[in-house]
Scaffold this motif. Structure first.
Motif, PDB file in Angstrom:
ATOM      1  N   HIS A 113       0.867  -1.176   0.000  1.00  0.00           N
ATOM      2  CA  HIS A 113       0.000   0.000   0.000  1.00  0.00           C
ATOM      3  C   HIS A 113       0.909   1.233   0.000  1.00  0.00           C
ATOM      4  O   HIS A 113       2.050   1.183   0.477  1.00  0.00           O
ATOM      5  CB  HIS A 113      -0.871  -0.032   1.262  1.00  0.00           C
ATOM      6  N   ALA A 133      -0.848  -6.285   0.577  1.00  0.00           N
ATOM      7  CA  ALA A 133      -1.753  -7.300   0.055  1.00  0.00           C
ATOM      8  C   ALA A 133      -0.870  -8.477  -0.329  1.00  0.00           C
ATOM      9  O   ALA A 133       0.170  -8.295  -0.971  1.00  0.00           O
ATOM     10  CB  ALA A 133      -2.511  -6.777  -1.160  1.00  0.00           C
ATOM     11  N   ILE A 181      -5.046  -9.083   3.297  1.00  0.00           N
ATOM     12  CA  ILE A 181      -4.499  -7.762   3.604  1.00  0.00           C
ATOM     13  C   ILE A 181      -4.014  -7.781   5.046  1.00  0.00           C
ATOM     14  O   ILE A 181      -4.690  -8.316   5.935  1.00  0.00           O
ATOM     15  CB  ILE A 181      -5.546  -6.651   3.416  1.00  0.00           C
ATOM     16  N   TRP A 185      -3.168  -2.640  -5.555  1.00  0.00           N
ATOM     17  CA  TRP A 185      -3.814  -1.538  -4.849  1.00  0.00           C
ATOM     18  C   TRP A 185      -4.161  -0.413  -5.819  1.00  0.00           C
ATOM     19  O   TRP A 185      -3.397  -0.107  -6.735  1.00  0.00           O
ATOM     20  CB  TRP A 185      -2.887  -0.950  -3.791  1.00  0.00           C
ATOM     21  N   ILE A 194      -8.843  -2.515  -4.324  1.00  0.00           N
ATOM     22  CA  ILE A 194      -7.808  -3.446  -4.766  1.00  0.00           C
ATOM     23  C   ILE A 194      -8.368  -4.265  -5.921  1.00  0.00           C
ATOM     24  O   ILE A 194      -9.517  -4.737  -5.868  1.00  0.00           O
ATOM     25  CB  ILE A 194      -7.334  -4.344  -3.603  1.00  0.00           C
ATOM     26  N   THR A 251     -11.427  -2.027  -0.006  1.00  0.00           N
ATOM     27  CA  THR A 251     -10.544  -2.624   0.996  1.00  0.00           C
ATOM     28  C   THR A 251     -11.110  -2.543   2.412  1.00  0.00           C
ATOM     29  O   THR A 251     -10.742  -3.337   3.268  1.00  0.00           O
ATOM     30  CB  THR A 251      -9.163  -1.941   0.956  1.00  0.00           C
TER      31      THR A 251
END
Length: 669
Positions: free
Chosen positions: A134, A141, A173, A197, A204, A228
């Motif tokens: 991220h 992820a 995640i 992402w 996502i 997410t």
């Protein structure tokens, strides 16, 4: 110059200044590069082989850091194999996956740019397969397989129940900055293969196949966009066919994907654009006569790309709507395998050339598009002579296509001299040869050139790098015009006074092994020696033995075997054994699930019974699959292949005594 018409027995001591199997067993190859956001550093990985005299294991992958300004390289992590190397956003650190001493699973590690010990950031109950950061530098992820259910049987034995109890690949995640390091599973059914992402981190994009089986991974990945926060699906992308890469536009409005043009496309080699709100992706630049391999958005309108065009490589950029394309770097003497972008002008990329395997290059489009080679591994290359390598083109016999290929001349070749030629056929057939480094344990290349052979690499119809029409042109015609193209290339070399018509050999793996079997039976009068590797001999039994029957039907045969028994038989080498007069060495991984080792046994048994005087050998490699991955297995294969050609191709004598069954491995020096 080595151009003996009589028997030629290879000796390491006769050819110290040319490439040998021992050199190939020691090759270090750059496998990936990642350039830092500021362009100052490049993290790259090297694949390092084991000593085949000491152990039979696969290569290790080690991490190095290159200072671009200083041009210096530092070994960063060489005690364990690493994968998925990335620069952590907002942190002065490099992260990677590895399984170290004391670990139960492959975990996420970090090393500061300035160096130091690797620190574990995150581990999971199963191996981490891959991960992506991220933009906050804390959340990841990642993908990991579920744990397979264990047997409750009281017996001291466990049967292998075929294609059952195979765990799905799940997406998760996690926040690596939290002490609990809990992971939240994404609520999508099936096996996850891509996770990307959105730029704002609130969504996502994932690709999901219904099962973890290879056929579904190849042909049935579907793209979903998830929120997410709650994990709910907010959009579905109605893509179909093969899929390699998903990338968000910087404004989060679009997805660019590297995928097939439709369900029947043999390769994920086109760029398609879809709205992040869902819908059907639209192909960009449909008429492009090349193959796209990798993409990265640089702003909301432009995508940078890596592509192949016949035997050449191109780095460029295009508008997402296809309205504009710009070339940044083009080379017909590099095979670029991947790139990494720090900004819209500065790259690192990994490429080989006719003179060397993969190395790291640095490129800036602001400095007249100049590229600079940054790494120099395999110092032994400085002390050997190489055969000249050129691109050749010729017309197919039906006049439909101009076929391209690569030719390596023997070391010290003199114009006008006819020489024995080894025809190296690529697999797939959705693949091709670029004009880069073309020598490995199973591709004789410069090793053969050092012994007096020319080596010919034809990109027959159905190969990649030539656009949609070319790659579709071989479908529903197994072993037909596609393999005629190979023979036409041999005739081209004969007509141009290069190839000795009585000393033409052939080798290849997978689909190239199929071609080697075809040339040893259907076209046997044209070939003096053949080495078949993990190849196809019976297209009827292949359908029931392979792990990709859907893929074979959708992108190759376009016919179902149960409706076309005779056609599938006619396109099988076993059906043409009556023609066989080519000495044939067959080699196969004993654990191959793509082309079952019984394919090699079938051809061997037909030839053994019906052609008892034909030089023939079958070699199985225990523990190897669809190609050899371990050091000793590779070296054994290499020596066997070269000795077979030395015995039957260099001499052109099909009656020569069959070599001893044992591999001709010299003692370690």
């Amino acid at each position: 110059m080595i151009l003996f018409l009589g028997a030629f027995v290879y000796s390491e001591t006769l050819a110290q200044n040319v490439v040998t199997p021992k050199h190939i067993a020691e090759i270090e190859t750059v496998t990936s590069s990642q350039i830092a956001p500021d362009g100052q550093y490049i993290a790259y990985t090297i694949s390092t082989p084991a000593d085949p005299y000491e152990e039979n294991r696969s290569n290790s992958t080690h991490l190095y850091l290159l200072d671009v300004t200083e041009g210096t390289t530092t070994p960063y992590h060489t005690t364990n194999s690493v994968s998925s190397v990335q620069f952590r956003p907002g942190q002065n650190a490099i992260t990677f996956l590895s399984e170290m001493a004391g670990d139960d699973t492959r975990s996420l590690y970090q090393i500061p740019i300035e160096g130091g010990e690797a620190v574990k950031l995150f581990s999971f109950r199963q191996d981490l397969i891959s991960y992506s950061w991220h933009n906050d530098g804390n959340q990841i992820a990642f993908m990991a397989s579920e744990e397979a259910e264990r047997s409750n049987s009281p017996l001291p034995y466990q049967a292998d129940v075929y294609e059952e109890n195979v765990p799905q690949r799940r997406g998760y995640i996690a926040n690596v900055a939290m002490n609990s390091q809990m992971a939240r599973q994404l609520q999508v059914e099936g096996s996850v293969y891509n996770m990307e992402w959105s730029p704002d981190g609130e969504r996502i994009a994932v690709s999901v196949a219904p099962t973890p089986f290879v056929d579904d991974q190849l042909m049935n990945q579907q793209i979903f966009v998830l929120d997410t926060d709650d994990g709910e699906v907010s959009a579905e992308i109605n893509n179909s066919g093969k899929l390699d890469q998903i990338e968000w536009s910087p404004n989060g409005q679009r997805l660019a994907i590297v995928a097939g043009s439709n369900i029947n496309d043999p390769t994920a080699g086109r760029i398609l654009i879809a709205s992040a709100r869902g819908g059907i992706p639209q192909i960009v630049n449909r008429d492009y006569e090349g193959t796209y391999h990798q993409i990265e958005w640089t702003d909301e309108n432009y995508i940078h790309f890596l592509s192949s065009e016949s035997t050449a490589s191109r780095l460029g950029r295009l508008r997402f709507d296809g309205a504009e394309t710009q070339t940044l770097f083009y080379s017909d003497e590099h095979d670029i395998s991947s790139f990494s972008l720090s900004d819209s002008t500065t790259y690192s990329f990994v490429a080989s050339a006719p003179s060397h395997p993969n190395e790291v290059f640095y490129f800036s489009s602001q400095v007249d598009g100049i590229h600079e080679r940054m790494t120099y591994h395999n110092e032994w290359l400085n002390s050997v002579e190489l055969g000249e390598q050129v691109v050749v083109s010729y017309q197919s016999r039906d006049g439909q296509f101009e076929i391209d290929g690569v030719l390596i001349y023997p070391v010290g070749y003199e114009n006008g001299t006819t020489v024995p030629v080894i025809t190296q056929v690529h697999g797939g057939p959705e693949s091709h040869y670029d004009n880069g480094w073309l020598t490995s344990y199973s591709t004789p290349g410069q090793m053969a050139a050092g012994k007096g052979y020319a080596v010919f690499y034809p990109n027959y119809r159905g190969s990649t790098g030539r656009g949609i029409d070319f790659i579709f042109s071989s479908q529903a015609d197994l072993a037909g015009a596609e393999f005629d193209d190979i023979v036409d290339g041999v005739d081209f070399l004969i007509e141009n006074g290069i190839a000795d018509p009585d000393r033409i050999g052939v080798t290849g793996g997978s689909y190239g092994g199929y071609a080697s079997a075809w040339m040893s039976t259907y076209y046997s009068d044209r070939f003096a020696a053949s080495v078949m590797f993990v190849g196809i001999s019976n297209n009827i039994s292949l359908w029931g033995e392979s792990d990709i029957p859907k893929e074979m039907y959708l992108v190759h045969t376009r016919k179902q075997v149960w409706n076309n028994w005779n056609w599938f038989l006619d396109r099988s080498p076993i059906y043409h054994v009556a023609n066989a007069q080519t000495p044939l060495l067959i080699m196969h991984g004993a654990e191959d699930t793509r082309v079952h080792p019984s394919q090699s046994l079938e051809l061997y048994r037909h030839l053994k019974v019906r052609k008892p005087n034909l030089p023939l050998r079958l070699v199985y490699y225990p523990g190897e699959g669809h190609g050899n991955s371990r050091a000793a297995s590779k070296l054994d294969y290499n020596y066997r292949m070269l000795r077979w050609f030395d015995t039957y191709l260099m001499t052109g004598d099909a009656s020569a005594e069959k070599p001893h069954w044992d591999a001709p491995i010299p003692d370690k020096e």
